[in-house]
Design an enzyme around this catalytic site. Structure first.
Site, PDB file in Angstrom:
ATOM      1  N   LYS A 123       0.823  -1.206   0.000  1.00 21.71           N
ATOM      2  CA  LYS A 123       0.000   0.000   0.000  1.00 21.71           C
ATOM      3  C   LYS A 123       0.862   1.263   0.000  1.00 21.71           C
ATOM      4  CE  LYS A 123      -3.422  -2.466  -0.372  1.00 21.71           C
ATOM      5  NZ  LYS A 123      -4.015  -2.536  -1.724  1.00 21.71           N
ATOM      6  N   ARG A 136       3.019  14.068 -13.972  1.00 21.59           N
ATOM      7  CA  ARG A 136       2.456  14.175 -15.315  1.00 21.59           C
ATOM      8  C   ARG A 136       1.397  15.272 -15.404  1.00 21.59           C
ATOM      9  NH1 ARG A 136      -0.259   9.293 -16.530  1.00 21.59           N
ATOM     10  NH2 ARG A 136      -0.044   9.713 -18.741  1.00 21.59           N
ATOM     11  N   HIS A 149      -8.590   6.863  -0.079  1.00 20.46           N
ATOM     12  CA  HIS A 149      -8.388   5.419  -0.200  1.00 20.46           C
ATOM     13  C   HIS A 149      -6.916   5.049  -0.020  1.00 20.46           C
ATOM     14  CE1 HIS A 149      -9.353   1.353  -1.477  1.00 20.46           C
ATOM     15  NE2 HIS A 149      -8.373   1.398  -2.345  1.00 20.46           N
ATOM     16  N   TYR A 187      -4.845  -3.441 -16.419  1.00 19.29           N
ATOM     17  CA  TYR A 187      -5.520  -2.434 -17.243  1.00 19.29           C
ATOM     18  C   TYR A 187      -4.659  -1.185 -17.389  1.00 19.29           C
ATOM     19  CZ  TYR A 187      -9.008   0.952 -18.766  1.00 19.29           C
ATOM     20  OH  TYR A 187      -9.679   1.915 -19.458  1.00 19.29           O
ATOM     21  N   GLN A 211     -14.836  -3.297  -8.749  1.00 26.27           N
ATOM     22  CA  GLN A 211     -14.609  -2.705  -7.437  1.00 26.27           C
ATOM     23  C   GLN A 211     -15.813  -2.909  -6.521  1.00 26.27           C
ATOM     24  OE1 GLN A 211     -11.985  -1.587  -6.124  1.00 26.27           O
ATOM     25  NE2 GLN A 211     -10.798  -0.205  -7.380  1.00 26.27           N
ATOM     26  N   ARG A 266     -19.057  12.079 -15.477  1.00 26.90           N
ATOM     27  CA  ARG A 266     -17.660  11.694 -15.692  1.00 26.90           C
ATOM     28  C   ARG A 266     -17.567  10.550 -16.686  1.00 26.90           C
ATOM     29  NH1 ARG A 266     -14.163  11.368 -10.321  1.00 26.90           N
ATOM     30  NH2 ARG A 266     -12.582  11.440 -11.931  1.00 26.90           N
TER      31      ARG A 266
END
Length: 314
Positions: A123, A136, A149, A187, A211, A266
């Site tokens: 994590k 970026r 999270h 992915y 999820q 979104r």
């Protein structure tokens, strides 16, 4: 009065250290909650405040190769974690029902402790997700859900493996989470590889569903405790916390699903944004954990304050 406060803090810290499981105390970041808490507070401060400001007047880094390597490594690490969880009990001796905390020093218990710590440590590696966003100049992706999270997971897991490193039914959610991350980082790796791999990403719309399925599985599994005639799980507090965690994140990600796919706020979209050479940018898509998946072309905010995924012009 200040002396009393400091004295009480020192006593509390000493008491907590005395409760750390002897089988895990020699692992990195396990000797005290202070180290990991400072790292996570620094992560939040850097990702939300310092990082975007340092990059405000700089060109974004491409980092394509670094991201491909990083995502591949995360796929392999999480696959290994799933395998170790299975071999440490879930595919061997666990019943998938009332599996108790193992307090022994048997080879299986020590193997479970190792993989539990590795999951916890992974994590901290995942904090690089946010570092890539900052470097970026993808500040719009640093949402509340993303930061919350990434910071709460390692912080809460420290307490779990510090006190009960071989937690029985209390570690099921970790195995499921690692399995989901194998899919997610696969992915992201394919997406980072460029437009020629877009045809292999037809399943991106199912990422949020994956999820949500994760949190349903975790909540259903841990809910068995409340319906069993007898389950002498040694630390019922973990049961309640895991159940609340599963339900809480289910609603957070459900809200994302509603905003993205029902209200359409979104939804994946194509923006014909002109670049300096007159060409247009490729589609930018939103996926399950609040991240965008790009083809390498970036939307930048070079003159703005970043407020948890929003840009305030100044």
């Amino acid at each position: 009065m200040l002396r009393d406060v400091v004295s009480n803090i020192v006593k509390s810290h000493s008491y907590l250290q005395s409760k750390i499981d002897a089988r895990v105390i020699d692992y990195p970041l396990m000797q005290s909650p202070i180290h990991m808490t400072c790292i996570l507070l620094g992560y939040v401060f850097l990702s939300v405040y310092i990082g975007p400001r340092l990059m405000a007047n700089r060109k974004p880094y491409s980092l394509k190769t670094a991201m491909i390597v990083y995502n591949l490594c995360m796929v392999l690490m999480n696959a290994y974690i799933v395998y170790e969880f299975m071999m440490s009990g879930w595919a061997t001796t666990y019943t998938w029902r009332c599996d108790l905390i193992d307090t022994s020093s048997s080879p299986q218990a020590l193997r479970m402790i190792r993989v539990s710590w590795l999951f916890y440590f992974s994590k901290f590696i995942e904090l690089l997700d946010t570092a890539f966003f900052v470097l970026r100049k993808k500040q719009a992706q640093i949402t509340f859900l993303h930061v919350f999270h990434h910071s709460v997971m390692p912080w809460s897991w420290w307490w779990g493996i510090t006190l009960t490193p071989a937690a029985g039914m209390g570690c099921f959610h970790a195995m499921v989470n690692a399995a989901v991350h194998v899919i997610m980082y696969s992915y992201y790796g394919l997406s980072a590889a460029g437009p020629r791999f877009q045809k292999y990403l037809w399943w991106k719309k199912y990422m949020t569903a994956i999820q949500l399925t994760q949190f349903i599985l975790v909540s259903v599994h841990i809910s068995q405790y409340y319906f069993m005639e007898k389950c002498d799980y040694q630390n019922p507090l973990w049961i309640h916390l895991i159940w609340m965690y599963g339900v809480f994140f289910f609603f957070l990600f459900s809200n994302f699903w509603v905003q993205a796919y029902i209200k359409g706020k979104r939804l994946p979209a194509t923006e014909n944004k002109t670049k300096q050479n007159g060409s247009t940018s490729e589609p930018i898509s939103v996926v399950a954990n609040g991240k965008h998946v790009e083809n390498g072309n970036a939307h930048h905010y070079t003159n703005g304050k970043i407020l948890m995924g929003k840009v305030k012009e100044i």
